[in-house]
Scaffold this motif. Structure first.
Motif, PDB file in Angstrom:
ATOM      1  N   GLU A  13       0.829  -1.202   0.000  1.00  0.00           N
ATOM      2  CA  GLU A  13       0.000   0.000   0.000  1.00  0.00           C
ATOM      3  C   GLU A  13       0.869   1.261   0.000  1.00  0.00           C
ATOM      4  O   GLU A  13       0.636   2.191  -0.760  1.00  0.00           O
ATOM      5  N   LYS A  14       1.884   1.264   0.870  1.00  0.00           N
ATOM      6  CA  LYS A  14       2.802   2.417   0.940  1.00  0.00           C
ATOM      7  C   LYS A  14       3.493   2.636  -0.396  1.00  0.00           C
ATOM      8  O   LYS A  14       3.685   3.765  -0.830  1.00  0.00           O
ATOM      9  N   ASN A  15       3.889   1.545  -1.024  1.00  0.00           N
ATOM     10  CA  ASN A  15       4.638   1.658  -2.272  1.00  0.00           C
ATOM     11  C   ASN A  15       3.777   2.095  -3.454  1.00  0.00           C
ATOM     12  O   ASN A  15       4.265   2.710  -4.387  1.00  0.00           O
ATOM     13  N   LEU A  16       2.481   1.742  -3.411  1.00  0.00           N
ATOM     14  CA  LEU A  16       1.583   2.162  -4.489  1.00  0.00           C
ATOM     15  C   LEU A  16       1.331   3.650  -4.415  1.00  0.00           C
ATOM     16  O   LEU A  16       1.100   4.313  -5.398  1.00  0.00           O
ATOM     17  N   ASP A  17       1.370   4.167  -3.197  1.00  0.00           N
ATOM     18  CA  ASP A  17       1.029   5.563  -2.974  1.00  0.00           C
ATOM     19  C   ASP A  17       2.202   6.266  -2.316  1.00  0.00           C
ATOM     20  O   ASP A  17       2.133   6.641  -1.158  1.00  0.00           O
ATOM     21  N   PRO A  18       3.335   6.397  -3.049  1.00  0.00           N
ATOM     22  CA  PRO A  18       4.503   6.987  -2.404  1.00  0.00           C
ATOM     23  C   PRO A  18       4.233   8.436  -2.038  1.00  0.00           C
ATOM     24  O   PRO A  18       3.602   9.157  -2.813  1.00  0.00           O
ATOM     25  N   PRO A  19       4.655   8.840  -0.838  1.00  0.00           N
ATOM     26  CA  PRO A  19       4.405  10.202  -0.389  1.00  0.00           C
ATOM     27  C   PRO A  19       5.147  11.182  -1.276  1.00  0.00           C
ATOM     28  O   PRO A  19       6.276  10.934  -1.670  1.00  0.00           O
ATOM     29  N   ASP A  20       4.502  12.271  -1.629  1.00  0.00           N
ATOM     30  CA  ASP A  20       5.227  13.267  -2.423  1.00  0.00           C
ATOM     31  C   ASP A  20       6.038  14.167  -1.502  1.00  0.00           C
ATOM     32  O   ASP A  20       5.673  14.435  -0.379  1.00  0.00           O
ATOM     33  N   SER A  21       7.178  14.584  -2.005  1.00  0.00           N
ATOM     34  CA  SER A  21       8.060  15.360  -1.135  1.00  0.00           C
ATOM     35  C   SER A  21       7.651  16.816  -1.130  1.00  0.00           C
ATOM     36  O   SER A  21       7.031  17.291  -2.047  1.00  0.00           O
TER      37      SER A  21
END
Lengths: 254, 216
Positions: free
Chosen positions: B208-216
């Motif tokens: 889940e985290k990898n599908l939706d990587p946080p934008d910097s």
């Protein structure tokens, strides 16, 4: 904010927990030691909310209006003011050389470093020191006790909470300044620090799968490292053992 | 309310912030590891090579960040032993995983680390790396101690790399920032998730985290 009597009660509670923890079996370095996890997680959630909605936005506003040199100068000024606490704890840990170096740092930075706004001494080989009374207790062999998340102030443990009292005694400024002067200065200090670490705080949130555990682990490891003064020490647990080697002698587990 | 109270309040907050800083370094610092492992290189030489290669990429500000990011990843993939890293992080849980789960975990964990440090690439501000010393550890490991020298009045950051020799090459198996170990930190997180919700949940969270990587 916490008043004097409630602070005393907090310290009493901490001492009680400290004594209790002394009777428990020594925990593995990797052990979470978090019997209050349910309550701690709630307090953590409150702190995160406060940070996202109040401190974080205020700090980013501060970061927007101040140049980097102002923010680092404020940090230096604050570090310099901590000198009595550092010298006191150096002596309590019998580190006389470090105590002397901190006195030298204070003298140099207060004069040549213009009231401590610049850290000139570090360029002369006098390294910045991180000491507090909680670390001194650690050096004396007192265990940290269970992990505690304090409202507003974040990660701690009974040893470090009692350490706060020691820091208060060693900090001599209350003689000179009324509390409200200190309060307004400290407010700036906290906002400034939050601004300096803004990017790092955001990236820990992105990196962690369980951010509460991330902070708990980081806090414990960081405190342990500070108590050892970052010196080399092979961890006693099985951190670098591969699973195969572990099972050679504990196959019957579970 | 006394001034000592306010001062100690801010002390506690500062020490928490420092812990956070140290933890955050774990991610940022991954961007300073990597590079082709030549045989016969000493551990210090490996760290030296990795640091200079990564810094060279980070300095190319004119290059698009996604390209720099890929370049940094390539360097890191060459020098970090992700398999050992994954096994150390999973510890006793490793054995409970099926082969398919093991390879899925390794793939997703590597991707997760890449995403989180990748977001920090544009935060580079002319930091320099100084290698201080080398220390022999148990199991034939070697720790290389270094500092990241930050300009503009920022404090230096102490970074220890732990390396292990495999197939005649020294490769990184842990990064310890200001006393906070990446392996120990992820181990506690994963242990807690596995013991309360199970391995499937951990793998799901990673995906889940990898599908939706946080934008910097």
């Amino acid at each position: 904010m916490i008043g004097y009597s409630s602070k005393m009660r907090l310290i009493q509670l901490a001492i009680a927990l400290l004594l209790l923890s002394g009777t428990a079996a020594p925990a593995l370095a990797n052990d979470a030691n978090d019997p209050l996890e349910g309550l701690n997680r709630k307090t953590y959630a409150l702190n995160e909310w406060l940070d996202r909605n109040i401190l974080g936005p205020v700090a980013r506003g501060w970061k927007f209006i101040t140049p980097g040199i102002v923010r680092s100068s404020i940090q230096n000024f604050d570090d310099n003011l901590r000198s009595p606490v550092i010298v006191g704890n150096d002596i309590l840990q019998w580190k006389w050389r470090a105590a002397g170096e901190q006195v030298a740092r204070f003298s140099i930075n207060t004069t040549i470093g213009i009231l401590g706004f610049r850290d000139v001494a570090v360029g002369w080989g006098l390294e910045k020191q991180f000491e507090d009374t909680g670390q001194t207790f650690g050096v004396w062999g007192i265990p940290p006790g269970p992990y505690i998340v304090l409202p507003v102030f974040g990660p701690s443990n009974p040893r470090d909470i009692v350490g706060i009292a020691g820091d208060s005694i060693l900090s001599i400024y209350w003689i000179f300044a009324p509390w409200y002067a200190s309060f307004s200065y400290r407010t700036v200090d906290v906002i400034n620090d939050r601004a300096v670490f803004d990017e790092q705080i955001e990236s820990t949130r992105a990196a962690a799968l369980d951010h509460y555990v991330f902070i708990r682990s980081a806090y414990r490891q960081r405190r342990d490292a500070l108590i050892r003064d970052m010196s080399a020490e092979e961890s006693e647990d099985d951190l670098y053992e591969l699973d195969d080697d572990l099972y050679d002698f504990e196959d019957d587990e579970e | 309310m006394s001034s000592t109270t306010t001062s100690t309040i801010s002390r506690t907050m500062k020490s928490s912030l420092r812990a956070v800083l140290a933890a955050a370094g774990l991610i940022a610092i991954l961007s300073l590891t990597g590079g082709p492992a030549r045989a016969q290189s000493t551990p210090s030489e490996v760290i030296e090579t990795v640091s200079s290669q990564v810094l060279a990429v980070l300095r190319e500000r004119s290059v698009e960040s996604s390209i720099r990011r890929t370049k940094v990843e390539e360097i890191i993939y060459r020098y970090v032993d992700f398999e050992t890293l994954s096994r150390l992080v999973m510890a006793r849980n490793w054995r409970k995983l099926s082969d398919a789960e093991k390879s899925e975990f390794m793939r997703e964990f590597k991707k997760h680390l890449s995403n989180t440090y990748g977001d920090n690439i544009d935060n580079y501000r002319n930091e320099k790396v100084a290698i201080l010393s080398e220390r022999e550890e148990k199991r034939g490991d070697v720790t290389v101690k270094s500092t990241i020298v930050r300009g503009g009045g920022g404090d230096d950051v102490m970074v220890d790399y732990r390396l292990r020799k495999r197939d005649d090459n020294w490769r990184i198996i842990d990064v310890v920032i200001e006393g906070v170990s990446l392996v120990a930190n992820f181990r506690s997180q994963f242990q807690e998730i596995i013991s309360s919700k199970g391995i499937d949940e951990l793998l799901r969270l990673l995906r889940e985290k990898n599908l939706d990587p946080p934008d910097s």
